[in-house]
Every structure is written in structure tokens, then in C-alpha cells.
Scaffold this motif. Sequence first.
Motif, PDB file in Angstrom:
ATOM      1  N   UNK A  66      -1.102  -3.855   8.139  1.00  0.00           N
ATOM      2  CA  UNK A  66      -1.761  -3.522   9.210  1.00  0.00           C
ATOM      3  C   UNK A  66      -3.085  -3.199   8.620  1.00  0.00           C
ATOM      4  N   UNK A  67      -3.553  -2.999   7.458  1.00  0.00           N
ATOM      5  CA  UNK A  67      -4.673  -2.647   7.176  1.00  0.00           C
ATOM      6  C   UNK A  67      -5.731  -4.216   7.565  1.00  0.00           C
ATOM      7  N   UNK A  68      -4.380  -5.453   7.021  1.00  0.00           N
ATOM      8  CA  UNK A  68      -5.359  -6.753   7.629  1.00  0.00           C
ATOM      9  C   UNK A  68      -4.944  -7.334   8.783  1.00  0.00           C
ATOM     10  N   UNK A  69      -4.747  -6.153   9.904  1.00  0.00           N
ATOM     11  CA  UNK A  69      -4.040  -6.638  11.176  1.00  0.00           C
ATOM     12  C   UNK A  69      -3.579  -7.918  11.385  1.00  0.00           C
TER      13      UNK A  69
ATOM     14  N   UNK B 278       2.328   5.283  -0.389  1.00  0.00           N
ATOM     15  CA  UNK B 278       1.994   6.480   0.489  1.00  0.00           C
ATOM     16  C   UNK B 278       1.420   7.395  -0.709  1.00  0.00           C
ATOM     17  N   UNK B 279       0.637   7.599   0.208  1.00  0.00           N
ATOM     18  CA  UNK B 279      -0.281   9.017  -0.957  1.00  0.00           C
ATOM     19  C   UNK B 279       0.373  10.497  -0.121  1.00  0.00           C
ATOM     20  N   UNK B 280       1.098  11.107  -0.540  1.00  0.00           N
ATOM     21  CA  UNK B 280       1.483  12.323  -0.194  1.00  0.00           C
ATOM     22  C   UNK B 280       0.983  13.713  -1.389  1.00  0.00           C
TER      23      UNK B 280
ATOM     24  N   UNK C  86       1.053  -1.446   0.247  1.00  0.00           N
ATOM     25  CA  UNK C  86       0.095   0.101   0.290  1.00  0.00           C
ATOM     26  C   UNK C  86       0.788   1.386   0.301  1.00  0.00           C
TER      27      UNK C  86
ATOM     28  N   UNK D 253       7.595   0.678   3.981  1.00  0.00           N
ATOM     29  CA  UNK D 253       6.370   0.837   4.634  1.00  0.00           C
ATOM     30  C   UNK D 253       5.184   1.012   3.779  1.00  0.00           C
TER      31      UNK D 253
ATOM     32  N   UNK E  70      12.826  10.025   1.459  1.00  0.00           N
ATOM     33  CA  UNK E  70      13.353   8.461   1.884  1.00  0.00           C
ATOM     34  C   UNK E  70      13.975   7.950   1.115  1.00  0.00           C
TER      35      UNK E  70
ATOM     36  N   UNK F 214       2.164  -0.925   5.603  1.00  0.00           N
ATOM     37  CA  UNK F 214       0.853  -0.400   5.614  1.00  0.00           C
ATOM     38  C   UNK F 214      -0.171  -1.526   5.009  1.00  0.00           C
TER      39      UNK F 214
ATOM     40  N   UNK G  92      12.944   2.145   2.729  1.00  0.00           N
ATOM     41  CA  UNK G  92      12.039   2.496   3.217  1.00  0.00           C
ATOM     42  C   UNK G  92      10.568   3.104   3.004  1.00  0.00           C
TER      43      UNK G  92
END
Lengths: 418, 339
Positions: free
Chosen positions: B57-60, B30-32, B28, B50, B42, B54, B46
Amino acid sequence: MADINPSSTTLTSSEPPPPKPRATFEKQRNIKYWLRCLRTLLPTEYTSNDLNRTSLAFFCVNGLHVIGELGNLTKPEEREEWISWLYSCQIPSGAGFRGGPATDLSDKRSPDNEMWDPPTLPGTFFCIITLLSLGDDLARINREATLEWVASLQRSDGSFAEMRTGAEELEKDHTLTRDPRFIYLAAAIRWILRGEEGSLSRETKDIDVDQAVRYLQSCEAHDYGFGSRPGAESHAGHVFCVIAALSLLGRLHPPKTPVSYPIGLPHPEKTIHWLVSRQQAPTDIEHEDFKIDSHISPPPPSFPAQTSNNGFNGRDNKRPDTCYSFWVVGCLDLLKKSHLVDAESNREYLLENTAHIIGGFGKVPKAPPDVLHSCLGAVSLGISREEGINRVDSALCTSLQTRERVEGFEWRKKKVAA
Amino acid sequence: MASYSSEEEEEEELDYTNDPVWADVTPLPQDDGHNPLAQIAYSPEYTIAMSYLRAIMAANDHSPRVLNLTSDIIGMNAAHYTVWGYRFKTLMSLDRSQTLEDEKIGWSWRQELEWVQSIAKRYEKNYQIWHHRQLIIDHLDDPTGERAVTGEMFALDSKNYHVWTYRQWLVQRFQLFDEEELAATASLLEEDVRNNSAWNHRYFIVLGRLGEAGPEEGVVERESELAKEAISKAPQNPSAWNYLKAVLRKGGIELATLKPFCESFAPILSPDEIKSSHALDILSEIYDEAGDSVKAEKALELLASKFDPVRKNYWRYRRRLLGSKPTPASDTPTIQATA
């Protein structure tokens, strides 16, 4: 030289040496520094601040703002785009801002995973002040939801959590962080968004101000500074958070007649003593083995100590460091005692020792500039009304103009029935 | 599966795009947005890691591979509070399912603590590392070896605020207000008598326990002697003076009892022999309390004009306050010292 013509204007050894030229705040260099930070990538070393990128945004925008050039030297379209970026850090419910886009789960965000992408007190504070500096009126913030979220972070002892996270249920009461920084940030957000009682669209839960004040007071150390928790070593950064929080909660200056609620510093005169004791000159920059990150205690100052180039340290027997020129003088300013320091000596430290040739300020002499120290160095000079720097507000660490704009917002004022 | 342990392997780059372990994860990015603020250059490593974090984490997802991913990111950004929290939650979940130490994962809390210490030495000024350690030690309910771990850190920087905060927590959590702790502060002060963190910790151990009655017999005498000895070695050391004043206050002993001691460092009638601005400062207070405004003024004027001129505005402000002593605060009772 006995044979010298007394009418001669040439300098001779019998005359006193010419006074050292007074250093000046190099505004053009600082403008260049800030525009470079705003318009090009920050170096890779800033990766350690990735989760608090909004703090970097604050330092960059605020840095140019306090020297009075943000509106002149950036384009309206640019400022609009930056405002949009800041609002993109607001979480979808409108209750607070994340610390930066690094945790943004975008369209994958759901009630099941949003605890890994939480709003934080630092993120919310830095976004709000930066939005204000850029001229935004905060209309896209849900004030009621944000204030209730802030209140929800407070614990029964008065301290605040930095955020609610997905690992929180694994914490115990005694492992939780509870330092004065988060009370300060909560107090600042509350001061900006709450305004006068009755100005909100509905009844909105407030924080427990009495408990917050009691907690701040309990962080007083044995030497009358304040630390990160009861019993911790005094540290000027925490002292700033305590004093600025009390100020923003309207609890710094006790009224003449006694009151029934907790108010003020427990020992204000002793804390003033601790604060003025922070002023000190660097003692080892001429040493061959000087290293900016050296952990060895610096040699003690000579006795009596020199009067020139005295910056401020954050703790006893530590080196002076640019940021404490703000944390300490800012505290004294809030206590209406900034005239007790040697402002000229602080100015010498900042302009002769830590100002960098490419603009901005380093942490210590010979250090490269970074956005935090560059911003706070300028704000410190602003407190003593340096030419080329705007008037500043110490409690919010920004221009006085920004504070006055907040105070003038109609939505902060109590609605009077027609 | 790769090991989670040794430092060499930790330096080994994870190959998210080709390693089958990650094949089921869609990163996923990063949308900047269009024109972001404070954009960081970065490293590509990295950025990739990252993007996987993401997605995870989104999928726990709290499967064992999270340990590799989070240690990879921590190696590049040790101040990443979310990744530390995510790692701890994963460790606890593996621990609860009793798979943490099985052959497939081959990890243990002790290995975790060793790894954490190696990171702590690389990133000394970091809070998250110590909070993570605190959670683990609390969970294990065993402080064995922890004082030595903080000692290693003090060898690198004896004033490291995060490490001292952890040490205080350790002392409080496991009730380590003992001889070993006292000896540790004594030894740090022996090395560097100007170590304010060590003085503060000593105060915390000896007198700072919350909700406790007055100090035990002999403690105030012992501690004020220690401070006085330190002052004799370095009369300009504010830490020792502050400690001395605080010890006396806690013991209910009047400041005035320090008069001869202070005068030995700052005889105001022989300014050439003055060795300490702190002694002058305390004397001004003692003289003022005794109603001797002439001497009090003299001490403050010596500070302003000669011995601490950088604070001359402050010392002159103090002169204006003479004779206006506020009543002692309720938490600092003063009783006569017994001989």
C-alpha cells in the motif's frame, strides 16, 4: 403434613417455596476479566476486529471505568502508556484517529499513499472517549483540524462517510454507505470537541445539523423503528444511533413552541412503543439443539409470556442479546422513559443468563464473554443504578463522570472578553 | 503464477519470504509501541501478510500479485475494510488496462463473484463482502443471478441484515419491483411467518418506494388480507400486525376499521378467549379514538395485569395518555375507507 408443629421454622410443603435468591453483579469477577483483557493478549478470534482495534481498547478501558475501578487498579504509568498508544493512532496532521495500528504506514506514509491509512469516525470517537476515561485532557488533539475533517465527511443528504479511502473515487452516490452510525459518531465527536460557539481558536466549518437531522428522520421504518437507511428493517442498534445523535445535536426534545428547523423523532410515542416491545425472554435455551449461533427463528414466547428473565432483542422475532439491553434501555433513558421497561427482569436476564462464571457477559446465554457484550451489559445495569457500577451517560456509553469532565473543560467554554 | 481461483489453492499458504514474486518487497512490520491496548494474538500468517500489505500500500502497487495477497488476508480477516478497498481498486485498474482476463492473470469478474460468495458463506455476519459485491455488480451493470445468490444466503440465515441491505440496493438499482420479488417474499413468509426481514422487504417492494403516489388499486386490500391471514395463523406475531397497520395507514384507511378483526382475537369482556396482546393494544387505541375511555382502560389493564405484564409500566403509562391523542402527523392523512 397435618401433624407438623406450627411453631416449627422448618420448611414444609405447605409453606411457599423460599424466594429465589436475587442474583448479584459479581464485581470481583468482572474486575479480573477486565484486567486480563487489558494486560494480556486478546485471543486470535479478535483478529476480525483488527481494523477497529481502538473499539476493543474502548470496551476494555471503559468496562473497568464504568465499574469504578480503572483509577484504583491500574498504575499511573500504565495509563500513561495507554494514552501514548492511543495518541499513536492519531494521524500526523492531527485531524482524526485511525481505527487501529494495522494500517499505520509509519515513516513510509506520504501524500501519495495516506488514503490507505485514513482517520475514521469510529477510530476517532473510540480514541477520544478512551483518552477521557484514562484521565487525559485531549490537549494533544488539534480540535479545529479534527472538526473540519468531520464536517468534510458529510454529504449533501446529511449522511456521513465513515472515512475517506483510496477506493472512494470508484464509488457512486448510490453505492456509498450512509447509515445512522456515522452521524452518531460525528455528532459525538462534535459535541465533545466543539463545545460552545466561539470557543475555537479560529472560525471552523461546522456540520449541517439540519440536514443530518432530516437524514436521521428519513430512516424511520414502517413500524416506527429505524434502520440503516430509508426502507431498511428496524434495528435497535440503528435506533440507538438515531436517538443518541439527535440528543448530542441538541435536537431530541422539541421545545413547547414550534420551531422552524427539523427536530425530534417523527413519531416519538410510536418509537417508544417499538422500543419497549423489544423486551423478551429467551425461549430456547433449554432446548437440546440450542446453538448460540443458530439461525432458525426462536420459538415464540408462550402466551401470556413469562415475566422473569426478559432481556431485549434488536428486531422483532429475534433472540434477546446482551448488547440490546444497552441499545434499547439507553434509547429510553435518553427519551427519559427508561422506567417503562421491567428493569428487574432485564437484570435477571443479564445476571442469571448471560453473565459468565469467569466475569464479563456473553452475547446470549451459554456464550463465552467478549469485550463488547461485557462492557454494554455493565452499562445497561448502570442505567438502572446497579450497586457496584457507576452512574452512566447513555449518549456517550460511558460514565456520567466522563461527560461531566468534558462539560467542565475550560477550552470548551466561550471565551468572554475581559 | 498461482491461480486466484479454487478454494483448495486459496487455502494453500502463500510463502512471502521465499516466493520470488515477493522478493522485491520489504515488509513493513506493525509498530505497536511499548504497552499497547487491545493487543491481539495474531496468527504468524496474519502478521506476515499484513506486513506485506502495508509495504504494498505504501508503494501504491496494484499489480496482479495484490489479488493473492488480499485474498490471503481476507481469508483471515474478512472485516478488513482497507484490504477490500485496495483489492477493488486493483481489480479496476487491471480491468482498465485490459489485463484482468488475459492468460497471465487468468481472472475474471465472474470468478471474483464466485470467490466472494464462498467467503460470504464462511463469514455470514460481514458488511464488507456485500459492499464489494455491490461495487462489482454496479460496475458490470448486470444483476443476472444476483437474486439467487442472496437466496442462497437466506437459506443459511433468512434474517441476515447485510444481505437484505444488498437485496434492497439490487432492487432499487435495477428496478426489480416485480412479481418475482413479490413471490420471493411470499415464499420466505410461507417458510417462516415470523420473519420480520421478509415483511419489511415486502413493505419496501409494495408500498415503500420513495416519492411514489398512493398504492395502485387493490393493493391495499390484497396486502391487508395477506397480513390478516398470517395473523390468524399466529396471533402473537408482531411483524404481521405491524405490517397490517402500516398498509392501512399508507392506504389512508382508518385504524377503526380493524375493530371487528381485533375483537375476534381479544374480546375484552371474555378475557379467557384473548389470544393476542397486539389486538388488545390496537383496540385500546381504537376505543380511545372513539372516546370510549372505559373500554380503552380495560384493554390496557388486561395487558398490564395478565396478557403482557413484562410491559406493565408501559401499559399504565399508556393509560395515563388516554384522551390526549396528538393530532395525526401530516404524512399520515386519514380518509374514510370506501366500502
